[in-house]
Every structure is written in structure tokens, then in C-alpha cells.
Design a protein around this motif. Structure first.
Motif, PDB file in Angstrom:
ATOM      1  N   ARG A 103       0.849  -1.174   0.000  1.00  0.00           N
ATOM      2  CA  ARG A 103       0.000   0.000   0.000  1.00  0.00           C
ATOM      3  C   ARG A 103       0.897   1.241   0.000  1.00  0.00           C
ATOM      4  NH1 ARG A 103      -3.830  -1.680   2.948  1.00  0.00           N
ATOM      5  NH2 ARG A 103      -5.028   0.246   3.000  1.00  0.00           N
ATOM      6  N   PRO A 104       0.385   2.370  -0.462  1.00  0.00           N
ATOM      7  CA  PRO A 104       1.200   3.586  -0.522  1.00  0.00           C
ATOM      8  C   PRO A 104       1.774   3.963   0.836  1.00  0.00           C
ATOM      9  CG  PRO A 104      -0.832   3.866  -1.767  1.00  0.00           C
ATOM     10  CD  PRO A 104      -0.958   2.572  -1.028  1.00  0.00           C
ATOM     11  N   PHE A 105       2.974   4.536   0.820  1.00  0.00           N
ATOM     12  CA  PHE A 105       3.689   5.028   1.996  1.00  0.00           C
ATOM     13  C   PHE A 105       4.136   3.909   2.940  1.00  0.00           C
ATOM     14  CE2 PHE A 105       0.649   8.360   0.684  1.00  0.00           C
ATOM     15  CZ  PHE A 105       1.561   9.336   0.283  1.00  0.00           C
ATOM     16  N   CYS A 106       4.253   2.691   2.403  1.00  0.00           N
ATOM     17  CA  CYS A 106       4.731   1.557   3.192  1.00  0.00           C
ATOM     18  C   CYS A 106       5.950   0.940   2.503  1.00  0.00           C
ATOM     19  CB  CYS A 106       3.641   0.497   3.344  1.00  0.00           C
ATOM     20  SG  CYS A 106       2.196   1.023   4.285  1.00  0.00           S
ATOM     21  N   THR A 107       6.911   0.492   3.302  1.00  0.00           N
ATOM     22  CA  THR A 107       8.064  -0.194   2.741  1.00  0.00           C
ATOM     23  C   THR A 107       7.696  -1.649   2.469  1.00  0.00           C
ATOM     24  OG1 THR A 107       9.004  -1.069   4.794  1.00  0.00           O
ATOM     25  CG2 THR A 107       9.481   1.237   4.272  1.00  0.00           C
ATOM     26  N   PRO A 108       8.479  -2.350   1.648  1.00  0.00           N
ATOM     27  CA  PRO A 108       8.210  -3.780   1.422  1.00  0.00           C
ATOM     28  C   PRO A 108       8.278  -4.601   2.699  1.00  0.00           C
ATOM     29  CG  PRO A 108       9.685  -2.923  -0.266  1.00  0.00           C
ATOM     30  CD  PRO A 108       9.554  -1.855   0.762  1.00  0.00           C
ATOM     31  N   GLU A 109       9.016  -4.120   3.709  1.00  0.00           N
ATOM     32  CA  GLU A 109       9.126  -4.835   4.975  1.00  0.00           C
ATOM     33  C   GLU A 109       7.969  -4.553   5.918  1.00  0.00           C
ATOM     34  OE1 GLU A 109      11.454  -7.138   5.430  1.00  0.00           O
ATOM     35  OE2 GLU A 109      12.000  -6.680   3.361  1.00  0.00           O
ATOM     36  N   GLY A 110       7.064  -3.654   5.524  1.00  0.00           N
ATOM     37  CA  GLY A 110       5.870  -3.421   6.329  1.00  0.00           C
ATOM     38  C   GLY A 110       5.998  -2.356   7.392  1.00  0.00           C
ATOM     39  N   VAL A 111       6.802  -1.323   7.160  1.00  0.00           N
ATOM     40  CA  VAL A 111       6.849  -0.175   8.065  1.00  0.00           C
ATOM     41  C   VAL A 111       6.610   1.092   7.257  1.00  0.00           C
ATOM     42  CG1 VAL A 111       8.444  -1.325   9.655  1.00  0.00           C
ATOM     43  CG2 VAL A 111       9.356   0.143   7.852  1.00  0.00           C
ATOM     44  N   GLY A 112       6.386   2.197   7.954  1.00  0.00           N
ATOM     45  CA  GLY A 112       6.128   3.447   7.261  1.00  0.00           C
ATOM     46  C   GLY A 112       7.334   3.916   6.460  1.00  0.00           C
ATOM     47  N   ALA A 113       7.105   4.229   5.199  1.00  0.00           N
ATOM     48  CA  ALA A 113       8.176   4.709   4.314  1.00  0.00           C
ATOM     49  C   ALA A 113       8.313   6.217   4.501  1.00  0.00           C
ATOM     50  CB  ALA A 113       7.862   4.360   2.860  1.00  0.00           C
TER      51      ALA A 113
END
Length: 312
Positions: free
Chosen positions: A148-158
Motif C-alpha cells: 500500500r502507498p507510503f509503506c516499505t516492502p518490509e511493512g513499516v512506514g516509508a
């Protein structure tokens, strides 16, 4: 004021007290109780409780979790939306985190080394990271794209902290860029992990515990995830009460294949049960279509018991 006037006023006050006590303390509660006993209303007055096999399974108005003792979602049950209240009716409430809550509070590496639980080491995920983590986990569980937007592939906030020279027009010339939600590894020799290599020509660094990045400009990065994620919003955010018993039809739909496989039935049969427990907008225009999770799961237990597939 004469003594007789004083007595008269006190008697009037006493009469008012007796009348109000009778009306508000006896007649009104008795009237409400009597209305609650009318046919069609008694079950609602008792809490809209749902009984199955001689026991109370829950209330159709209060959400609950469908996980095992370790908190792992049970494969043959549809899952509810997250709850900041832990599905506790006595602790109803939201997490009180807003859309600007995008920067995590990092865990103390020293405490984390002694205790594997990040929360006891001081880690407090931002709302954005909570959403990203849930979306990634749900994507893996339901075999859909959890990005989803604004998320890293590892699942934290980008999210980046951009430090540099600020200009009068609001722009900034970056001199240092830090991925604030991706801490540097504590193990010697481990390579740092950041979701993007550089920002405006400046190398992106991992976040070092104890460093203050508040002087930088916080920049969330949308990334290349689809604008309409496969995991719907209600699957990754809690309701204001923390007790919402419903999920969206979209969240129910991505769970169908898992539930059908765990129960050993055709997905089309599960979709029919979902449709039977899907309510439209109130009065045709208020709110959104919704699926009652408890009623749905109980109906599936009656029609397609998980034990028949070896699941329970």
C-alpha cells in the motif's frame, strides 16, 4: 423571612423531591424496562446476545477476535477488523493516533538485546507502521498483494527525515537523508536495510538510536504500490469504539478462499453465506454495506463445520 414562609418553602421542595423521585426513579425506569420486554425488543434490550449450543457466543453488536491462544488467526474463521480496545467492552475507545502519526518510537537496542519483546524495549509503532504491518501480514495470510502507498516492502512506514539547507520558498537542499522507521542493525557486520537507495541524489541512511532527526523535514514516500490496495482500509484500521462487529464486503471477499480451504468446501458456497450476512446501507443511503463477522462465522459452523475438514 418568617418561620411560616420557611416551612412552606421546605414543604414545596420536599413535594418536588418526592414527585421527581417517583417519576425519574421509579416510573421512568419501569417504563423503559416494560418497553424492553415487548416482543421483538427483548433480545435487543438484553444486549443482542447470540446463543449457540446452549451457550452465549457473543453479541451481534460487539466485535471479537477469532484467534488461538497465541493470537494467531484461526484459518477457518473470518477475521474482524483491528481493535485498539482489545475487543473489551469495558475499554471501548480508539488508539487516538492521527494521520500525521508517521514516525515510530524506536526500541532501545540494549533493552531489546535482553528482551525479545520490542514493546517492553520501548518500541511504539506509529499509526502508519501499524497499518503497513497489518497490510503486509494480511496480504501473506490471504495470498493477495499487501502493498500500500507510503509503506516499505518490509511493512513499516516509508518516511524520510530530510536534513539540509531550507530556503524561503519552502524547498530544502538535502545534505543528509534518514529512513526514520528503519533502525540500523545492532549486530556487527550486518548490512543496513533501507527501502530506497537515495533521495534527490543523496544516499538514504538507516536510523541510529538516540539521534534526533526532528530538525529535518519529514517526507512520506508514496512508492509504487497501487493507489487502491488489495487489502481494504477497514482490515488495517480500528473503529472509533474498538468494538465494531462488522467488516466491509471487500475485506470479507479476500478471506473467502482461506476459509473455504480450511473448511474443505467450495469458495462459492462460502460466498453465499457471506452474501446472506451482508447488510446494505441503513435506510438505503446511510453508512456502507457491512458483514457481521460473528453471525457469519457461527452460520459457517452450522453449515460447514471445520471439524469435518479436520480443522477443529
Amino acid at each position: 423571612m418568617s418561620f411560616s414562609d420557611l416551612i412552606r418553602q421546605h414543604l414545596a421542595a420536599l413535594r418536588a423531591l418526592l414527585v421527581l423521585t417517583l417519576v425519574t426513579g421509579l416510573l421512568y425506569p419501569a417504563g423503559v424496562w416494560a418497553v424492553g420486554r415487548l416482543p421483538g425488543l427483548s433480545d435487543k434490550a438484553d444486549g443482542s446476545l447470540i446463543e449457540t449450543d446452549g451457550r452465549i457466543a457473543g453479541s451481534s453488536l460487539i466485535g471479537q477476535s477469532f484467534t488461538d491462544a497465541d493470537g494467531t488467526p484461526i484459518a477457518w474463521y473470518f477475521q474482524s477488523r483491528p481493535s485498539a480496545a482489545g475487543y473489551d467492552g469495558l475499554a471501548s475507545g480508539p488508539g487516538n493516533l492521527g494521520p500525521e502519526d508517521v514516525v515510530d518510537t524506536p526500541a532501545d537496542p540494549a533493552s531489546l538485546a535482553a528482551d525479545a519483546d520490542p514493546e517492553t524495549a520501548g518500541f511504539a509503532p506509529s499509526l502508519l507502521t501499524q497499518v503497513c504491518t497489518r497490510s503486509r501480514e494480511i496480504g501473506e495470510r490471504e495470498d493477495v498483494d499487501g502493498a500500500r502507498p507510503f509503506c516499505t516492502p518490509e511493512g513499516v512506514g516509508a518516511v524520510l527525515a530530510v536534513l539540509g539547507t531550507f530556503h524561503h520558498d519552502g524547498t530544502v537542499t538535502p545534505e543528509r537523508v534518514v529512513s526514520v522507521n528503519e533502525p540500523c542493525p545492532t549486530r556487527r557486520g550486518a548490512a543496513p536495510v533501507v527501502f530506497m537507495a537515495e533521495y534527490q541524489g543523496v544516499r538514504v541512511e538507516c536510523a541510529r538510536y538516540g539521534e534526533d532527526y526532528s530538525a529535518g523535514r519529514i517526507v512520506p514516500i508514496a512508492g509504487n504500490a497501487p493507489a487502491e490496495p488489495a487489502v481494504p482500509a477497514d482490515a488495517v484500521t480500528g473503529s472509533g469504539s474498538g468494538l465494531d462487529p462488522h467488516i466491509s464486503p471487500a475485506y470479507a471477499d479476500i478471506q473467502v478462499r482461506r476459509v473455504a480451504a480450511a473448511r474443505g468446501v467450495d469458495p462459492a458456497a462460502v460466498r453465499e453465506v457471506v452474501a446472506a450476512h451482508t447488510a446494505g446501507r441503513a435506510l438505503g443511503f446511510l453508512g456502507e454495506p457491512r458483514v457481521n463477522v460473528l453471525e457469519l462465522n457461527l452460520d459457517l459452523d452450522r453449515r460447514y463445520p471445520a471439524s469435518a475438514a479436520g480443522g477443529a
